[in-house]
Design an enzyme around this catalytic site. Structure first.
Site, short mmCIF file in Angstrom:
data_model
loop_
_atom_site.label_atom_id
_atom_site.label_comp_id
_atom_site.label_asym_id
_atom_site.label_seq_id
_atom_site.Cartn_x
_atom_site.Cartn_y
_atom_site.Cartn_z
N ASP A 1 0.85 -1.19 0.00
CA ASP A 1 0.00 0.00 0.00
C ASP A 1 0.89 1.25 0.00
O ASP A 1 1.81 1.36 0.82
CB ASP A 1 -0.85 -0.05 1.28
CG ASP A 1 -1.96 0.98 1.30
OD1 ASP A 1 -2.42 1.37 0.21
OD2 ASP A 1 -2.39 1.38 2.40
N GLU B 1 -1.70 5.91 -8.99
CA GLU B 1 -2.65 6.91 -8.44
C GLU B 1 -2.53 8.21 -9.21
O GLU B 1 -1.43 8.67 -9.52
CB GLU B 1 -2.39 7.16 -6.94
CG GLU B 1 -3.30 8.27 -6.39
CD GLU B 1 -3.43 8.32 -4.88
OE1 GLU B 1 -3.09 7.32 -4.22
OE2 GLU B 1 -3.89 9.36 -4.37
N GLY C 1 -7.26 9.73 7.05
CA GLY C 1 -7.31 10.40 8.34
C GLY C 1 -8.71 10.58 8.91
O GLY C 1 -9.66 9.96 8.45
P1 13P Z 1 -8.57 5.41 5.86
O1 13P Z 1 -7.62 6.33 6.57
O2 13P Z 1 -9.83 6.10 5.51
O3 13P Z 1 -8.82 4.15 6.60
O4 13P Z 1 -7.87 5.03 4.46
C1 13P Z 1 -6.98 3.95 4.36
C2 13P Z 1 -6.20 3.92 3.10
O5 13P Z 1 -6.50 4.59 2.14
C3 13P Z 1 -5.04 3.01 3.06
O6 13P Z 1 -4.37 3.09 1.84
ZN ZN Z 2 -4.51 5.09 1.02
#
Ligand code: 13P
Ligand code: ZN
Length: 331
Positions: free
Chosen positions: A93, A145, A189
């Site tokens: 990620d 992205e 966040g």
């Molecule tokens: P959140 O902060 O809304 O949980 O998003 C998580 C995210 O996008 C991880 O890549």
């Molecule tokens: Zn993210």
């Protein structure tokens, strides 16, 4: 080199294609502890949902990428050996550079994200293209992205920019990515949007999503920053000594709507942090003399499992692993 194929993971090609055609999204869940990883497997097993495990570069430095891959392999095997054959993806990620992606691929990750969204367009294209060339040689899928998520928990707010659909299409054609994260109104966040003037929630920009799918038919879109930030956890955290202020999460109905459209993968981190933290604070406050951390860690697992089962229902991925979901607990 540890290949993801030898660990039994899948890349995202088939599961996102099925999600697109089926009008649902696959949960992509961040984890930072063994309890959280186990609860992700528990919920996906119960709901018979495919799953994308998200490991960030920060997590890779906490555990070492190879340890993450081995932990995920063990979790997958536990299910497969009991006949629950879920597709499992181990996905990097927010990889921020070529090296993050190469390291993940060489240590058993089956899919990677290269996040060049903060770069000028052509630099983002060049970096993403470089990662795609390396990853595809090993059968690893790549998420790129385009467009910047707002970062409203920073002060002053780091401004975002919605994804331009024409630019998104150009990006996909120039880079060869397999999926694309876009900015349509979510953010990472605790504060994900500013309320409308009348106090109502702003809607996600479904019009941008629609235009992207016109330009990129059958192409899977990824939604980041998708936590809903349940009030019950904020309240519990604050009741037991926390100090979390104003929050604004993405309502379930909006996620469900996006999942019926081109969004095939939905990233959720913060909701898991909140649930685990709320339970931990409560149990520690109620047991001030405890010295064994398992007094809270063992209770985190069922709480997270319930949370993730709910997410799977919202995203529509229950029963999409080729088997009907269990009505009762499978354990
Ligand atoms: P959140 O902060 O809304 O949980 O998003 C998580 C995210 O996008 C991880 O890549
Ligand atoms: Zn993210």
């Amino acid at each position: 080199m540890l290949s993801y194929q030898s660990l039994g993971f899948e890349n995202t090609t088939e599961i996102l294609k099925n999600a697109y055609r089926g009008g649902y999204a696959v949960p992509a869940l961040n984890f930072i502890s063994i309890e959280q990883l186990n609860s992700i497997f528990d919920s996906c097993a119960q709901k018979r949902s495919p799953v994308i495990l998200l490991g960030s570069p920060k997590l890779c430095s906490q555990f070492e990428p190879r340890m993450l891959a081995r932990m995920a392999q063990a979790g997958r095997e536990r299910l497969w050996e009991s006949g629950i054959k879920l597709p499992v993806v181990l996905h990097l990620d927010h990889g921020l550079c070529y090296d993050h992606c190469v390291t993940a691929i060489r240590n058993g990750f089956s899919s990677v994200m290269i996040d060049g969204s903060a770069m000028p367009f052509e630099e983002n294209v060049a970096l993403t293209r470089q990662v795609v060339e390396y990853a595809h040689a090993y059968g690893v899928t790549v998420e790129g992205e385009i467009g910047v998520l707002e970062n409203k928990h920073q002060s002053p707010f780091a401004p975002g920019s919605y994804t331009d659909p024409e630019q998104a299409a150009e990006f996909v054609h120039k880079t060869g990515v397999d999926s694309l994260a876009v900015s349509i109104g979510t953010s990472h966040g605790m504060i994900k949007y500013r309320p409308n003037l009348d106090g109502s929630y702003p809607e996600l920009r479904y019009d941008i999503l629609d235009r992207i799918s016109q330009l990129l038919p059958d192409f899977p879109i990824v939604l980041h920053g998708a936590s809903c930030l349940p009030y019950k956890y904020i309240e519990m955290i604050n009741r037991y000594g926390g100090k979390i202020g104003h929050t604004a999460g993405i309502p379930d109905e909006q996620l469900a709507q996006a999942a019926r459209m081109a969004v095939c993968m939905v990233n959720i981190a913060s909701d898991g942090w909140l649930a685990a933290l709320a339970i931990t604070r409560k149990i520690l406050a109620e047991n001030p003399t405890a010295i064994d951390g398992r007094i809270y860690s063992l209770q985190v697992r069922p709480e997270l499992r319930e949370l993730y089962c709910h997410k799977i229902d919202i995203l529509g991925s229950a029963g999409k692993a080729g088997m009907p979901p269990f009505e009762d607990d499978y354990l």
